[in-house]
Design a protein around this motif. Sequence first.
Motif, mmCIF file in Angstrom:
data_model
loop_
_atom_site.group_PDB
_atom_site.id
_atom_site.type_symbol
_atom_site.label_atom_id
_atom_site.label_comp_id
_atom_site.label_asym_id
_atom_site.label_seq_id
_atom_site.Cartn_x
_atom_site.Cartn_y
_atom_site.Cartn_z
ATOM 1 N N ARG A 97 0.833 -1.209 0.000
ATOM 2 C CA ARG A 97 0.000 0.000 0.000
ATOM 3 C C ARG A 97 0.869 1.261 0.000
ATOM 4 N N LEU A 98 1.898 1.252 0.831
ATOM 5 C CA LEU A 98 2.804 2.407 0.876
ATOM 6 C C LEU A 98 3.476 2.611 -0.485
ATOM 7 N N ALA A 99 3.916 1.488 -1.051
ATOM 8 C CA ALA A 99 4.607 1.571 -2.346
ATOM 9 C C ALA A 99 3.644 2.086 -3.415
ATOM 10 N N GLY A 117 -7.173 12.969 1.054
ATOM 11 C CA GLY A 117 -6.843 14.103 0.210
ATOM 12 C C GLY A 117 -7.925 14.381 -0.821
ATOM 13 N N GLY A 118 -8.965 13.546 -0.851
ATOM 14 C CA GLY A 118 -10.061 13.747 -1.780
ATOM 15 C C GLY A 118 -9.870 12.992 -3.084
ATOM 16 N N GLU A 119 -8.655 12.496 -3.372
ATOM 17 C CA GLU A 119 -8.422 11.794 -4.629
ATOM 18 C C GLU A 119 -8.984 10.372 -4.562
ATOM 19 N N THR A 120 -9.382 9.859 -5.669
ATOM 20 C CA THR A 120 -9.882 8.491 -5.730
ATOM 21 C C THR A 120 -8.728 7.521 -5.546
ATOM 22 N N LEU A 121 -8.869 6.601 -4.613
ATOM 23 C CA LEU A 121 -7.772 5.679 -4.299
ATOM 24 C C LEU A 121 -8.180 4.238 -4.539
ATOM 25 N N LEU A 122 -8.926 4.050 -5.614
ATOM 26 C CA LEU A 122 -9.406 2.715 -5.943
ATOM 27 C C LEU A 122 -8.260 1.723 -6.140
ATOM 28 N N PHE A 123 -7.100 2.228 -6.534
ATOM 29 C CA PHE A 123 -5.970 1.319 -6.782
ATOM 30 C C PHE A 123 -5.338 0.854 -5.474
ATOM 31 N N LEU A 124 -5.892 1.293 -4.357
ATOM 32 C CA LEU A 124 -5.356 0.872 -3.054
ATOM 33 C C LEU A 124 -6.307 -0.060 -2.309
ATOM 34 N N THR A 125 -7.304 -0.568 -2.984
ATOM 35 C CA THR A 125 -8.200 -1.516 -2.311
ATOM 36 C C THR A 125 -7.447 -2.800 -2.001
ATOM 37 N N ASP A 126 -7.929 -3.526 -1.012
ATOM 38 C CA ASP A 126 -7.291 -4.794 -0.645
ATOM 39 C C ASP A 126 -7.211 -5.733 -1.845
ATOM 40 N N GLU A 127 -8.230 -5.719 -2.662
ATOM 41 C CA GLU A 127 -8.244 -6.586 -3.846
ATOM 42 C C GLU A 127 -7.095 -6.230 -4.777
ATOM 43 N N HIS A 128 -6.864 -4.957 -5.005
ATOM 44 C CA HIS A 128 -5.753 -4.538 -5.862
ATOM 45 C C HIS A 128 -4.410 -4.895 -5.234
ATOM 46 N N LEU A 129 -4.342 -4.718 -3.926
ATOM 47 C CA LEU A 129 -3.076 -5.010 -3.248
ATOM 48 C C LEU A 129 -2.776 -6.497 -3.329
ATOM 49 N N ARG A 130 -3.817 -7.305 -3.140
ATOM 50 C CA ARG A 130 -3.636 -8.756 -3.252
ATOM 51 C C ARG A 130 -3.186 -9.143 -4.650
ATOM 52 N N LYS A 131 -3.735 -8.475 -5.646
ATOM 53 C CA LYS A 131 -3.318 -8.764 -7.021
ATOM 54 C C LYS A 131 -1.857 -8.396 -7.223
ATOM 55 N N GLY A 132 -1.446 -7.296 -6.609
ATOM 56 C CA GLY A 132 -0.047 -6.904 -6.683
ATOM 57 C C GLY A 132 0.854 -7.958 -6.061
ATOM 58 N N ILE A 133 0.412 -8.506 -4.948
ATOM 59 C CA ILE A 133 1.180 -9.541 -4.255
ATOM 60 C C ILE A 133 1.317 -10.789 -5.124
ATOM 61 N N GLU A 134 0.229 -11.209 -5.715
ATOM 62 C CA GLU A 134 0.294 -12.408 -6.563
ATOM 63 C C GLU A 134 1.114 -12.139 -7.821
ATOM 64 N N ALA A 135 1.016 -10.935 -8.336
ATOM 65 C CA ALA A 135 1.808 -10.588 -9.515
ATOM 66 C C ALA A 135 3.294 -10.731 -9.196
ATOM 67 N N MET A 136 3.699 -10.261 -8.028
ATOM 68 C CA MET A 136 5.094 -10.398 -7.620
ATOM 69 C C MET A 136 5.486 -11.866 -7.534
ATOM 70 N N PHE A 137 4.622 -12.651 -6.944
ATOM 71 C CA PHE A 137 4.924 -14.072 -6.762
ATOM 72 C C PHE A 137 5.133 -14.785 -8.096
ATOM 73 N N PHE A 138 4.179 -14.639 -8.981
ATOM 74 C CA PHE A 138 4.267 -15.355 -10.257
ATOM 75 C C PHE A 138 5.347 -14.780 -11.163
ATOM 76 N N ALA A 139 5.497 -13.461 -11.132
ATOM 77 C CA ALA A 139 6.505 -12.850 -11.993
ATOM 78 C C ALA A 139 7.916 -13.230 -11.550
ATOM 79 N N TYR A 140 8.107 -13.349 -10.247
ATOM 80 C CA TYR A 140 9.452 -13.683 -9.774
ATOM 81 C C TYR A 140 9.843 -15.086 -10.218
ATOM 82 N N ARG A 141 8.846 -15.944 -10.283
ATOM 83 C CA ARG A 141 9.100 -17.301 -10.775
ATOM 84 C C ARG A 141 9.607 -17.260 -12.215
ATOM 85 N N GLY A 142 8.935 -16.442 -13.035
ATOM 86 C CA GLY A 142 9.368 -16.306 -14.418
ATOM 87 C C GLY A 142 10.752 -15.672 -14.493
ATOM 88 N N PHE A 143 10.960 -14.726 -13.632
ATOM 89 C CA PHE A 143 12.207 -13.966 -13.586
ATOM 90 C C PHE A 143 13.420 -14.864 -13.373
#
Lengths: 165, 165
Positions: free
Chosen positions: A127-129, B6-32
């Motif tokens: 989230r911070l990132a 701050g009034g800005e839309t922070l939809l990209f910080l929902t738990d669902e998005h964060l979880r997707k980021g986590i899985e993206a790291m996991f699978f991408a690192y495998r490819g890496f």
Amino acid sequence: MADGPGGETLLFLTDEHLRKGIEAMFFAYRGFTADPDRILEDYGYGRAHHRAIHFIHRTPGTTVNNLLSILGVTKQSLNRVLRTLIEDELVESRVGQRDRRERHLHLTPKGEALEQALSDAQRARMRLAFRSAGPEAVAGFRTVLEAMMDPDLRRHYQSVVERGQ
Amino acid sequence: MADGPGGETLLFLTDEHLRKGIEAMFFAYRGFTADPDRILEDYGYGRAHHRAIHFIHRTPGTTVNNLLSILGVTKQSLNRVLRTLIEDELVESRVGQRDRRERHLHLTPKGEALEQALSDAQRARMRLAFRSAGPEAVAGFRTVLEAMMDPDLRRHYQSVVERGQ
DNA sequence: TGGTAAAGTCAACAACGCTGACTTAAAAAT
DNA sequence: ATTTTTAAGTCAGCGTTGTTGACTTTACCA
């Protein structure tokens, strides 16, 4: 100036940029796993336990075979981890209804609690990132990571995306 | 609609998005790591060897202590790897000129050749990913990864960036 | 000269990958 | 109905790579 075949400038594809991308992956992955690692230590667990817990949480009722294909490890390797999680009552293994050979895996309340703790820590850093990088950077981050995955693994990743939307 | 303080839309910080980021790291690192892993297998080496080779190539003449702080492992762990690389004549250890306690590490021509092979494989995948994602996505990718690093490790990463520019 | 620092080593251990061989139970195919 | 295949689990053994702890050697430095 290095221009590609399409005429566009491809400066972001120089070896120097690619090397930077490689190092970014290396150092970022360290940060990515650091917080959960600290929590797992208290339980005497390792990353393999975290991965199992994560994907059982993600797809409750998953079979052992399915988990194997997601994690990409051998049955023996997963079994060692799964056994301790079941003994410690973090994971429950239920005989399949339709096919009684299958075992369907679920987190117990205790398992969900650990998953939450691990996930909270990991999401906090993410989230911070994300917040400091901004939505456009996050979109780019996801796009590049998806492109880096092996196609087989991308399938597993995609299925999460779809479930989440 | 979830709006931040701050009034800005922070939809990209929902738990669902964060979880997707986590899985993206996991699978991408495998490819890496997949491509180098295949090459290393032929040599009987593992990822630890790759990391040592990579950073010795990056900063030729680095001392053992410096390498330890970059890799974040113990002296004993690195030594085991370093010893085989020196025995196999991929790495050369030279007594320091200014401080004769220090050992300065360099790749031999044989070591450079393996580094090249490993790096070629890893850059090839990175290049495909970068190309298909485009320059803006790549910039975002780097921004998010940098924000994910631990500050100590970010220092090591930054020093590469500066060297490369 | 005495303390500190860099490097290296030995031993033991743990996590977590792997292969190979084998069992049990249940489904599927013949 | 019998055979084959599949899902899961187990035992044994091994390799890589991380750890801690203790210790030595060499060299710098105050």
